[in-house]
Design a protein around this motif. Structure first.
Motif, short mmCIF file in Angstrom:
data_model
loop_
_atom_site.label_atom_id
_atom_site.label_comp_id
_atom_site.label_asym_id
_atom_site.label_seq_id
_atom_site.Cartn_x
_atom_site.Cartn_y
_atom_site.Cartn_z
N MET B 1 0.86 -1.19 0.00
CA MET B 1 0.00 0.00 0.00
C MET B 1 0.89 1.24 0.00
O MET B 1 1.73 1.42 0.86
CB MET B 1 -0.90 -0.02 1.24
CG MET B 1 -1.96 1.04 1.19
SD MET B 1 -3.19 0.78 2.48
CE MET B 1 -2.30 1.32 3.90
N HIS B 3 -0.27 4.41 0.01
CA HIS B 3 -0.85 5.52 0.77
C HIS B 3 -1.75 4.95 1.85
O HIS B 3 -2.74 4.29 1.55
CB HIS B 3 -1.67 6.43 -0.15
CG HIS B 3 -0.85 7.06 -1.22
ND1 HIS B 3 -0.18 8.23 -1.05
CD2 HIS B 3 -0.57 6.64 -2.47
CE1 HIS B 3 0.48 8.53 -2.15
NE2 HIS B 3 0.26 7.57 -3.04
N GLN B 5 -4.33 5.60 3.52
CA GLN B 5 -5.41 6.58 3.59
C GLN B 5 -6.71 5.98 4.10
O GLN B 5 -7.73 6.66 4.15
CB GLN B 5 -5.63 7.18 2.21
CG GLN B 5 -4.46 8.02 1.76
CD GLN B 5 -4.54 8.29 0.28
OE1 GLN B 5 -4.75 7.41 -0.52
NE2 GLN B 5 -4.35 9.54 -0.09
N LEU B 6 -6.69 4.72 4.43
CA LEU B 6 -7.94 4.12 4.88
C LEU B 6 -8.57 4.81 6.08
O LEU B 6 -9.78 4.83 6.20
CB LEU B 6 -7.70 2.64 5.17
CG LEU B 6 -7.66 1.77 3.91
CD1 LEU B 6 -7.33 0.33 4.29
CD2 LEU B 6 -8.99 1.81 3.18
N LEU B 8 -9.22 7.65 6.45
CA LEU B 8 -10.12 8.69 5.95
C LEU B 8 -11.55 8.18 5.79
O LEU B 8 -12.48 8.94 5.63
CB LEU B 8 -9.61 9.23 4.62
CG LEU B 8 -8.29 10.01 4.72
CD1 LEU B 8 -7.79 10.38 3.34
CD2 LEU B 8 -8.49 11.25 5.55
N LEU B 9 -11.71 6.88 5.81
CA LEU B 9 -13.06 6.32 5.67
C LEU B 9 -13.86 6.47 6.95
O LEU B 9 -15.07 6.30 6.95
CB LEU B 9 -12.97 4.84 5.32
CG LEU B 9 -12.35 4.51 3.96
CD1 LEU B 9 -12.18 3.02 3.82
CD2 LEU B 9 -13.23 5.05 2.85
N LEU B 12 -17.30 8.15 7.40
CA LEU B 12 -18.46 7.54 6.76
C LEU B 12 -19.06 6.41 7.59
O LEU B 12 -20.10 5.88 7.26
CB LEU B 12 -18.07 7.02 5.37
CG LEU B 12 -17.55 8.11 4.43
CD1 LEU B 12 -17.03 7.48 3.15
CD2 LEU B 12 -18.62 9.12 4.12
N LEU B 15 -22.74 6.47 8.84
CA LEU B 15 -23.76 6.14 7.85
C LEU B 15 -23.98 4.63 7.78
O LEU B 15 -25.09 4.15 7.60
CB LEU B 15 -23.36 6.68 6.48
CG LEU B 15 -23.43 8.20 6.37
CD1 LEU B 15 -22.78 8.66 5.09
CD2 LEU B 15 -24.87 8.66 6.44
N LEU B 16 -22.89 3.90 7.92
CA LEU B 16 -23.03 2.46 7.92
C LEU B 16 -23.84 1.99 9.12
O LEU B 16 -24.64 1.07 9.03
CB LEU B 16 -21.64 1.80 7.92
CG LEU B 16 -20.83 1.97 6.65
CD1 LEU B 16 -19.44 1.38 6.83
CD2 LEU B 16 -21.53 1.29 5.49
#
Lengths: 875, 310
Positions: B1, B3, B5-6, B8-9, B12, B15-16
């Motif tokens: 990997m 970046h 960057q996970l 950054l999730l 969200l 919402l899940l």
């Protein structure tokens, strides 16, 4: 590296070193270059290898380290003896090479290799008469010798992260100890290598648009070749928009171009807000399509009924393109090249409809590499895998499965009630083959299945169920005989089934097993060929059956017939100066083995004229015919076997005009007269892909009594900027009907005088993307209920209608928002998105309705804001 | 990997978490089990029309009855008339030239909810009617608050045959649906029932059904309930029936869970709960209308008191 122009040096002198630095020990080989500015004095020869003396005065730059040029790819294997490339180098006041040009090219790739190697040369600064460092231009011979091959120390490939797309022609710079530099350029396979680097720590740097800069540390050791594969992260904000520029174009492919054709490529529209990433749904943003209630995806094109328009897959008809409630298309996005929307005045290639068409074009080309994708959102999961078998063949498999039922069914099931909530799936297998006969072959197997069931105590106790499925096998050959000719042959076959059951009250079933054949020969225009055309056969044949058992019918209806629907068409496209004229003729026939026959002849013509440098004027007129359904003509269902084909005389006119830079404008006016429309028997159960119709209903026998008039203006303004896409579509129209000669003229049920869609999608930094859509459309007309009668048999109120179509649902306004973020990894990409429809929670009326006693309106309102969150991984 | 960057999730994730709640809300909304609004009669309505026989012979005299509900206790007028499907106009339209207005009757401010009239089935039906029942007679009943229905005002005035008023009345009654387009929706109720005509003799033809309404164990309905109480009511029917056989349920306060209890299966005794109102009531009416699906109709009612729950 771009070769800089020869510097306009304000140098005092140009130095002419007699270098003896060639790796093969060749004698100094340099020649003088005339200065841009007059040299104040001639330069004395400089020592070859010794560092310059510290004393002030003019001094030549001297090479600090011998070059180690990498040979051009394949040159060694080809037995090349080597070469010497004379170069002219521009040096700055630090002795750094800032410009390289080849004085006398030698070919064989040596010029490029020498240029690249020269950029890594390091010189001591030139010194002018005052003892100050000065820029200079020198001659330098770069020698490639088999006797002194440099040793390879680093090798690898360069690809785009995520897509693993090969990046060729990209220069990679290596920065080493003591300011050493070296350069390598990737070949067409993305390969690169560094030779002759000194041992020690190095850093590889890649800077190329539209990718984020990339650095990679690497340690060079004697006798070891270090492998370094590099992946660059694409930054969409750096991408100059190219795909979006074809978001709407006037077709110039082939002969008989459509007058108005709006094409949407899959790549560009998957980010548009409101479509959930579905490329087919995005068509509904374009002018000419009325908004369908509850987003069901019905095609209500230019004031015609959904059944008046058709869906095609590469020119072959398919019964539907959306799963339940228009949630998503039945075809995987990754198979789709583009979606062609034909709102009217289309060419003779298309027929059997009086409205418009949407033709989904699948990718008819081999992929550059094997690839795949998996996506997951709140409704469904999909996958797509495509594998290149060899240089000429690729195979792909894709599928989709919803899981709304897995969640909802247990929640809704209670006691004796079992709910099998909406579930759908589709699957496709495709083989693409580039034939040796200069033809492209495409085999596609395709199925789609939707089902919704409410069950009672057991599996056989069906309270309500609906099922819709079809399967297609298709073989297509795209031949290119040469000289601009194209030969398209398509055979598609498969069953279609649509079923409905409401307990013992009513049930319906329609089934077809159809074969469609298209064989078309066409030739497009070219700059030196002013005449083109197409001729083709379009055949539908098969078996069709229906059975309906509905409470309002006196007797159950069932019918079955073999069908043959042949069509011939042809057209010429003739360019006369700035005028392009396309007259054509299409004739359709329909035969059922129950004795029904019908036919039509449809002449059509379109013209376009290029005015000035960029304005295109367009006009078209033609006749378009639809066909009655089997049920409408079958004697078993009290059909009318005297029905003729409904038809439309379509005329349109308009222009396309680039405005400011990236802004384009298209305006089209249309005037369509509909005649011989089939009306009647609205007491019968019909299959609808949208909400049920609202009364009053015409229950008289079928007849070709309906006439209609549709007129309007469509405008489309499109902006395609380097980091944003904007779309504004405006439709103003009027659509009216007169169902029976003795009935008054009334508005068409989906007449929407004003439709506005405005979309904007903006690329942001770090691969974020933000989009918004504003929709506004007039509400559909409806007939008000002014009173009611209580019916004692059904124990229900029956409406008493007022003046037909005298009321209108309030206008619809909604804002949708979409946010995307793409994460790029070395070998795959992860796209995430959040698509919120009706973000402002507008309480729009979607379908008119009344309370059970008709005392008050009880309409169906818009869905609350529905955040659709999804992932998609691609590799 | 390349970046990491996970993380950054993370924004969200809420919402899940919200997703199951959204789905649950959708599911619960589909499982509503309160009173059905269709069972509550809260305005003037012709609730039922009955006849001594649902299937008559040509020339036979049939008594017609209509049951009119007036929950608000307002004064109203009522009339009934019949039309046939054999001519362009209603039966009485042909009679306006002279003779009695057979089948037409009007009454101002009736004291009882039952409104009666009678009709002789036209003898000439015998020319084409067979043993196969045909729905040839349309029986209309119109109830209006005073002054709202011109036809009712005219009928109450009993215009002389041949008079302009009589012709005007005949014109209005000839097309009841068209007439309704000119009337207000509130304070007006028009009901339609079709009578079938055949040559079949009594005993062979369809008859009105008999049915029973009880609570658990066969006990009669109680005279009193408490506020908010749920009363399970059992229904059964005797005699022939078809798949549409049912008892339809109405009340002027509270409500039933379902609009009807299906009785297509003779072996089944369906139970439908009645939900008493939330406020104490001196009088609550429950009305039951049984239909056998072949045109036969019977009527039943029950009055009870709703007391405040302790």
């Amino acid at each position: 590296m771009p070769v800089l122009p020869r510097l306009g040096l304000s140098a005092y002198l140009v130095l002419i070193p007699g270098f003896a630095l060639a790796q093969d020990g060749a004698p100094p080989d340099a020649s003088p270059v005339q200065p841009e500015a007059a040299a104040p004095e001639a330069a004395p020869p400089a020592p070859a290898e010794a560092p310059p003396p510290a004393a002030p005065g003019p001094r030549l730059p001297t090479l600090l380290e011998p070059p180690a040029p990498a040979w051009p790819a394949g040159a060694l294997e080809a037995g090349s003896p080597g070469a010497t490339v004379p170069l002219e180098l521009g040096l700055d006041e630090n002795g750094v090479v800032i410009a390289v040009s080849v004085v006398a090219p030698v070919g064989g790739g040596f010029d490029e290799a020498a240029t690249l190697a020269a950029r890594a040369l390091r010189f001591s600064p030139a010194v002018d008469a005052q003892g100050e460092p000065a820029p200079a231009v020198i001659r330098f011979n770069m020698r490639f010798s088999r006797e002194a091959l440099p040793v390879k120390v680093i090798e690898g490939t360069l690809r785009e992260g995520g897509t693993r797309q090969i990046l060729g022609g990209v220069v990679i710079e290596a920065l080493g100890p003591e300011g050493r530099r070296a350069f390598a350029e990737t070949d067409d396979q993305g390969r690169y290598s560094f030779v002759g680097l000194a041992p020690g720590p190095w850093q590889l740097e890649v800077k190329t648009e539209p990718y984020e800069p990339r650095t990679q540390a690497v340690t060079v050791k004697n006798g070891v070749v270090v492998g370094v594969d590099l992946y660059l992260v694409r930054d969409d904000r750096r991408v100059a928009v190219t795909a979006a520029e074809s978001i709407e174009v006037v077709d110039t492919r082939g002969a008989g171009a459509e007058l108005v054709e709006r094409r949407l490529t899959a790549e560009e529209i998957k980010y548009l807000p409101g479509s959930g990433g579905d490329v087919v749904k995005a068509v509904q943003n374009l002018p000419g399509i009325a908004r369908s209630p509850l987003g069901t995806g019905q095609l209500i094109i230019r004031g015609t009924a959904p059944e008046d328009s058709r869906f095609f897959l590469d020119g072959s008809p398919i019964p539907l393109v959306f799963h339940f409630a228009g949630l998503t298309a039945v075809l995987n996005n990754d198979l789709i090249e583009e979606v062609r929307y034909l709102p009217g005045s289309f060419s003779v290639r298309y027929g059997r409809m009086i409205g418009g068409a949407v033709d989904i074009e699948t990718k008819a080309r081999l992929p550059e590499r094997s690839n795949g994708a998996v996506s997951v959102d709140v409704y469904q999961s999909t996958f797509f895998v495509q594998q290149r078998i060899n240089d000429r063949t690729a195979i792909s498999a894709s599928g989709r499965r919803s899981y709304i039922d897995a969640v909802l069914s247990p929640l809704l099931s209670e006691g004796d009630l079992t709910v099998q909530a909406p579930r759908y799936y589709d699957a496709q297998v495709q083989v693409l083959h580039e034939g040796k006969d200069n033809a492209f072959y495409d085999v596609l197997l395709f199925l789609s299945d939707d089902e919704f069931r409410f069950l009672g105590a057991d599996e056989d106790d069906v309270l309500v169920s609906f099922a819709d499925s079809f399967t297609r096998g298709r073989v297509r050959r795209l031949g290119r005989p040469g000289d601009g000719w194209q030969h398209e042959s398509t055979v598609a076959f498969g069953p279609e089934l649509r079923e409905f059951q409401a307990g013992d009250i009513s049930s319906g079933r329609e089934e077809r097993l159809l074969v469609s054949v298209r064989d078309e020969l066409s030739r497009g225009l070219s700059p030196d060929r002013p005449l083109g055309g197409r001729v083709g056969v379009d055949l539908l044949a098969g078996k069709e059956s229906f059975s309906f058992d509905e409470a309002r019918l006196n007797e159950p209806e069932a019918g079955e017939a073999l069908q043959l629907a042949p069509a011939l068409y042809g057209e010429l496209t003739w360019r006369i100066g700035r005028l392009q004229l396309t007259p054509g003729l299409r004739t359709d026939g329909l035969l059922y083995d129950n004795g029904y026959t019908g036919w039509s002849i449809d002449p059509r013509v379109n013209a376009r004229y290029v005015l000035g440098s960029s304005t295109v004027l367009k006009a078209a007129a033609g006749r378009y015919s639809g066909t009655p359904t089997l049920r409408q003509v079958a004697p078993e269902s009290d059909g009318n076997d005297q029905l003729t084909f409904p038809s439309a005389i379509q005329t349109s006119f308009g222009f396309a005009q680039p405005l400011w830079g990236r802004v384009n404008l298209e305006v089209t006016g249309f005037y369509n007269e509909l005649s011989s429309l089939v009306v009647g028997r609205e007491d019968r159960l019909r299959f609808f892909t949208g909400p049920p119709p609202v009364g009053p209903f015409d229950t008289d026998p079928y007849a070709n009594d309906g006439v209609g008039l549709v007129c309007g203006v469509e405008g489309l303004v499109r902006y395609t900027g380097p980091s944003s896409v904007g779309l504004l579509s405006v439709t103003g129209s009027h659509s009216q009907r007169k169902d029976r000669p003795d009935e008054p003229t009334e508005l068409f049920a989906s007449d929407q005088p004003l439709i506005i869609n405005a979309l904007w999608s903006q690329k942001l930094r770090r691969n974020w993307r933000l989009g918004g859509r504003v929709r506004h459309s007039s509400g559909n007309p409806y007939t008000p209920v002014v009173n009611r009668v209580y019916d004692m048999e059904s124990r229900s109120f029956q409406p008493v209608y007022g003046e037909r179509s005298s009321e209108r649902i309030p206008a619809f306004t909604s804002i949708d928002i979409r946010i995307d973020k793409t994460y790029t990894f070395e070998k795959w990409k992860l796209e995430t998105y959040l698509d919120i429809q009706n973000a402002t929670f507008s309480q729009n009326i979607e379908v008119i309705g009344w309370t059970y006693d008709y005392a008050a309106l009880d309409p169906v309102l818009s869905n609350p804001p529905l955040p659709v969150f999804g992932f998609k991984g691609t590799w | 990997m390349t970046h990491a960057q996970l993380p950054l999730l993370r924004p969200l994730r809420p919402l899940l978490r919200l997703l199951p709640a959204l789905i649950l809300a959708a599911g619960l909304s589909a499982c509503n089990s309160g009173p059905n609004e269709e069972t509550l009669v809260d305005e003037l309505r012709v609730l039922a029309t009955l006849s001594t026989t649902p299937e008559a012979q040509p020339g036979e005299r049939v008594d017609l009855e209509a049951f009119v509900v007036d929950p608000k206790g307002e004064s109203y007028d009522v009339m009934s008339w019949v039309c046939t499907t054999t001519g362009e106009d209603c039966l009485e339209a042909a009679a306006t030239g002279g003779g009695a207005w057979d089948g037409l009757r009007a009454e101002a401010s009736p004291a009882q909810p039952w409104f009666s009239s009678s009709l002789q089935v036209p003898p000439f039906f015998a020319e084409f009617v067979t043993e196969e029942p045909l729905p040839l007679i349309f029986h209309y009943t119109l109830a209006c608050l005073p002054g709202r229905c011109a036809a009712l005002e005219l009928a109450l005035a009993e215009p002389a045959a041949g008079s302009p008023e009589a012709e005007q009345l005949a014109a209005l009654l000839a097309d009841p649906t068209e007439m309704m387009t000119t009337l207000p929706m509130q304070g007006v109720s028009l009901a339609l029932r079709r009578l079938t005509v055949s040559t079949r003799a009594p005993g062979e033809r369809v008859d009105n059904p008999t049915f029973s309404v009880t609570t658990e164990g066969g006990a009669p309905l109680p005279a009193e309930l408490t506020t908010g109480e749920e009363l399970g009511i059992l229904f059964s029917m005797e005699g022939p029936r078809d798949e549409d056989a049912a008892v339809w349920l109405y009340t002027d306060k509270g409500g039933f869970r379902d609009p009807n209890a299906g009785l297509a299966d003779p072996d089944e005794v369906p139970k439908v709960p009645y939900y008493a109102p939330d406020k104490a009531q001196e009088l609550v009416n429950l009305w039951f209308i049984a239909v056998n699906g072949d045109g036969g109709v019977s009527f039943g009612s029950h009055a009870l008191r709703v007391n405040e729950a302790e």
